[in-house]
Design an enzyme around this catalytic site. Structure first.
Site, mmCIF file in Angstrom:
data_model
loop_
_atom_site.group_PDB
_atom_site.id
_atom_site.type_symbol
_atom_site.label_atom_id
_atom_site.label_comp_id
_atom_site.label_asym_id
_atom_site.label_seq_id
_atom_site.Cartn_x
_atom_site.Cartn_y
_atom_site.Cartn_z
ATOM 1 N N HIS A 47 0.840 -1.199 0.000
ATOM 2 C CA HIS A 47 0.000 0.000 0.000
ATOM 3 C C HIS A 47 0.871 1.243 0.000
ATOM 4 C CE1 HIS A 47 0.742 -1.399 4.172
ATOM 5 N NE2 HIS A 47 1.139 -0.141 4.316
ATOM 6 N N GLN A 83 -4.285 4.162 4.108
ATOM 7 C CA GLN A 83 -3.265 3.397 3.385
ATOM 8 C C GLN A 83 -3.917 2.569 2.275
ATOM 9 O OE1 GLN A 83 -1.984 1.556 7.039
ATOM 10 N NE2 GLN A 83 0.098 2.320 6.800
ATOM 11 N N ASP A 138 -4.536 0.205 -0.763
ATOM 12 C CA ASP A 138 -3.731 -0.892 -1.311
ATOM 13 C C ASP A 138 -3.447 -0.669 -2.786
ATOM 14 O OD1 ASP A 138 -3.933 -2.152 1.153
ATOM 15 O OD2 ASP A 138 -4.111 -4.132 0.214
ATOM 16 N N ARG A 181 13.425 -5.896 4.404
ATOM 17 C CA ARG A 181 12.375 -6.551 5.183
ATOM 18 C C ARG A 181 11.101 -6.125 4.462
ATOM 19 N NH1 ARG A 181 7.626 -4.579 8.018
ATOM 20 N NH2 ARG A 181 7.251 -5.864 9.837
ATOM 21 N N ASP A 207 7.412 -5.635 3.852
ATOM 22 C CA ASP A 207 6.268 -5.465 4.742
ATOM 23 C C ASP A 207 4.994 -6.081 4.159
ATOM 24 O OD1 ASP A 207 5.134 -3.962 7.089
ATOM 25 O OD2 ASP A 207 3.956 -3.016 5.510
ATOM 26 N N GLU A 242 -6.144 -9.478 -4.767
ATOM 27 C CA GLU A 242 -7.493 -9.749 -4.261
ATOM 28 C C GLU A 242 -8.186 -10.661 -5.282
ATOM 29 O OE1 GLU A 242 -6.555 -6.509 -5.130
ATOM 30 O OE2 GLU A 242 -5.591 -6.316 -3.173
ATOM 31 N N GLU A 269 7.741 -10.403 5.821
ATOM 32 C CA GLU A 269 6.836 -10.284 6.958
ATOM 33 C C GLU A 269 5.505 -10.882 6.510
ATOM 34 O OE1 GLU A 269 4.290 -7.461 9.875
ATOM 35 O OE2 GLU A 269 4.395 -7.122 7.734
ATOM 36 N N HIS A 281 8.374 -3.764 16.776
ATOM 37 C CA HIS A 281 7.734 -2.449 16.891
ATOM 38 C C HIS A 281 6.213 -2.551 16.927
ATOM 39 C CE1 HIS A 281 7.602 -3.709 12.784
ATOM 40 N NE2 HIS A 281 6.734 -2.753 12.480
ATOM 41 N N ASP A 282 5.660 -3.718 16.618
ATOM 42 C CA ASP A 282 4.205 -3.900 16.600
ATOM 43 C C ASP A 282 3.750 -4.535 17.907
ATOM 44 O OD1 ASP A 282 3.693 -2.850 14.070
ATOM 45 O OD2 ASP A 282 4.188 -4.748 13.086
HETATM 46 C C1 BGC Z 1 4.039 -3.285 9.997
HETATM 47 C C2 BGC Z 1 3.154 -2.404 10.816
HETATM 48 C C3 BGC Z 1 2.332 -1.544 9.882
HETATM 49 C C4 BGC Z 1 1.595 -2.403 8.852
HETATM 50 C C5 BGC Z 1 0.996 -1.594 7.768
HETATM 51 C C6 BGC Z 1 3.022 -4.118 9.235
HETATM 52 O O1 BGC Z 1 3.050 -5.341 9.067
HETATM 53 O O2 BGC Z 1 4.894 -4.083 10.764
HETATM 54 O O3 BGC Z 1 3.881 -1.629 11.716
HETATM 55 O O4 BGC Z 1 1.400 -0.810 10.619
HETATM 56 O O5 BGC Z 1 2.481 -3.303 8.241
HETATM 57 O O6 BGC Z 1 2.009 -1.125 6.930
#
Ligand code: BGC
Length: 550
Positions: free
Chosen positions: A111, A176, A178, A206, A208, A215, A250, A315-316
């Site tokens: 996004h 945000q 997509d 990394r 995200d 979709e 991730e 961080h989450d």
């Molecule tokens: C990040 C989050 C973020 C989300 C949306 C995630 O997986 O780790 O911190 O809010 O992606 O970008």
């Protein structure tokens, strides 16, 4: 262990890596604006090198309106001015490489921010070039099987655009939107974004929120074959144009879906081990090794050229999406007794507060992280046992300024305290006068020194990053017992997950006539015979041995 050199770019460097996750905005302010920046991070590279880690992961550094801390990108091709410049990033990667540290950055592909110029143009005219960069609909009923990932903030994955009078699709915050990966131009744009940053010298990404790129009606819109096809394109780009760089996924998914992101060794080099993380906390609280044994034993094999990224905190929120309802309830009741500690499907706390500031349990968790399979990822500040602030909104409470010293603003910034991007921790237990790097560097018995030592022990033996794991039969489930073996060397690892002294008898019959030698290299234990091997472990004690021929 063969030490790796960033400059060599040995293709499998990431297999032996130890990562340090840096929230640049919260790490070190080189100026006086109250926000951390790349020059501040450069000042602290010696500290990071001395910790013993080998790769930095920089959280998003793109320009952003900061409504999701940089995960809401408004320009993929530059750096947020408050963080620095492209020249600063080059300087950082060069300075890091000189210290044998790799550098990876976050790449947010699923996004953009609604402030991105693509979206700004997309919402002007239907059926225009940028309109088709996003996913639109005249109603909000499509893809109804897709879950809402941030249920505390959003109640739908569709948001109404008042300007265009159409709905747009978003898996995270409604600001945000997509990207539409069915549009080949979007795919090319993201591949060019990768090239841009790799040309600047970074060692990988990394990536995200990988599972949500496409979709399709009638599915939950996660892990679709089309998504995997794009992941393979990303990998082909690395292999053909930037060999030696690395992609880390991730993908917060159940094991069978998660391992698909390694493909046949032709998608991601690494993926976060989301299934293991909550089970480490579960095992600790239940004083029972079974959740860890079951999880690792049931994880499908991954290709040889791949590696797990293991972590305790990040961080989450400590995400509980991939545990059973019963385990989730249990973890909430044990680790989040104040409703402010909960967020979405998780717990927004740092490592030390999660284990009640108990040094023995922090060490135990790190010992698991450093000895179980996978490449460990350490979250900034957790190496000194920093606390959190549950009175700050969203996940901000685990992103407070790094505590360097007992100086003004914890040594993080010389700005007026009211200018800090967030307040430093001042509560009676975790305040920066008590918990800071300076103090811990001066105290030989500090957590920081202990962790540096433990990291050094891990790095001295390739078996910790490359070895097989065998769980051992024993008569005590509170003690996790396993061996790691690689090229003829075997380590024996024991972890007492309970708050009581525990006797344990372990079956070491496949190692008869070997002597467990403590990894400190000094203390030899009795030679293994055909009888069960008997040991006592203190509460939360961990023991690392190498098996030596007696
Ligand atoms: C990040 C989050 C973020 C989300 C949306 C995630 O997986 O780790 O911190 O809010 O992606 O970008």
């Amino acid at each position: 262990m063969p030490e790796f050199h960033a400059s060599d770019n040995k293709p499998s460097w990431f297999i032996d890596a130890i990562f340090y996750q840096v929230y640049v905005r919260g790490f070190k302010d080189s100026g006086k604006d109250g926000k951390g920046d790349l020059q501040g991070l450069i000042e602290k590279l010696d500290y990071i090198q001395n910790l013993g880690v080998s790769c930095l992961w920089l959280m998003p550094i793109f320009p952003s309106p900061l409504r999701d801390d940089g995960y809401d990108v408004s320009d993929f091709f530059s750096i947020d001015p408050s963080i620095g410049s492209l020249r600063d990033l080059k300087e950082l990667t060069e300075a890091a490489h000189e210290r044998d540290l790799h550098v990876i950055t976050d790449l947010v592909i699923s996004h953009t921010s609604d402030q991105h110029s693509w979206f700004q143009q997309a919402r002007l005219v239907r059926d225009s070039k940028y309109h088709s960069y996003y996913v639109w609909s005249d109603h909000d009923q499509g893809y109804s099987q897709a879950r809402v990932i941030f249920p505390d903030t959003e109640d739908s994955n569709w948001a109404w655009d008042h300007q265009l009078k159409q709905y747009y699709w978003h898996r995270f915050f409604s600001h945000q939107p997509d990207l539409n990966y069915d549009n080949p131009e979007v795919q090319e744009a993201l591949l060019n974004t990768m090239r841009f940053w790799l040309d600047l010298g970074i060692d990988g990404f990394r990536v995200d929120a990988v599972p949500y790129l496409f979709e399709r009606e009638g599915t939950d819109c996660e892990n679709l074959p089309e998504t995997h096809a794009f992941c393979r394109r990303m990998r082909q780009l690395i292999d053909s144009e930037y060999p030696g760089r690395m992609l880390l996924a991730e993908a917060n998914q159940w094991p069978d879906d998660l391992v698909q992101y390694f493909g046949n060794g032709d998608e991601f080099h690494m993926a976060f081990n989301f299934p293991l993380m909550p089970r480490l906390f579960l095992a600790l609280r239940k004083e029972d090794s079974q959740p860890i044994v079951d999880c690792i034993s049931q994880l499908p094999e991954i290709p040889d050229n791949c590696q797990w990224a293991t972590f305790l905190r990040n961080h989450d929120e400590l995400t509980l999406e991939m545990v059973t309802d019963a385990d989730r309830d249990y973890l909430y009741s044990e680790y989040a007794n104040d409703p402010r500690m909960k967020l979405n499907e998780g717990i927004r706390r740092r490592l030390s507060p999660l284990v009640d500031h108990d040094r023995r349990r922090i060490e135990l968790m790190y010992s698991l992280l450093l000895s179980l399979p996978g490449a460990p990822v350490i979250y900034y500040g957790d190496e000194i046992g920093m606390g959190d602030n549950i009175f700050l909104g969203d996940r901000n409470g685990v992103r407070t300024p790094m505590q360097w010293s007992d100086d003004r603003n914890a040594g993080f910034s010389s700005a007026d305290p009211s200018m800090l991007y967030q307040p430093v921790i001042t509560d009676p237990i975790y305040n920066y006068q008590a918990v800071n790097v300076d103090a811990q560097l001066r105290s030989p018995a500090s957590l920081l020194h202990w962790l540096r030592h433990q990291i050094r022990m891990r790095r001295s033996q390739p078996l910790f990053s490359r070895g097989d794991i065998q769980f051992l039969r024993s008569n005590n489930r509170s003690v996790l017992s396993f061996t790691r073996s690689h090229q003829g060397t075997t380590a024996l690892l024991l972890h007492n997950l309970s708050n009581a002294v525990q006797p344990v008898e372990i079956d070491l019959s496949s190692h008869i006539s070997f002597r467990p030698m403590h990894c400190n290299g000094v203390h030899g234990f009795p030679v293994i015979t055909d009888q069960p091997y008997f040991l006592n472990l203190a509460p939360y004690e961990s023991l690392w041995f190498l098996l030596e021929q007696a």
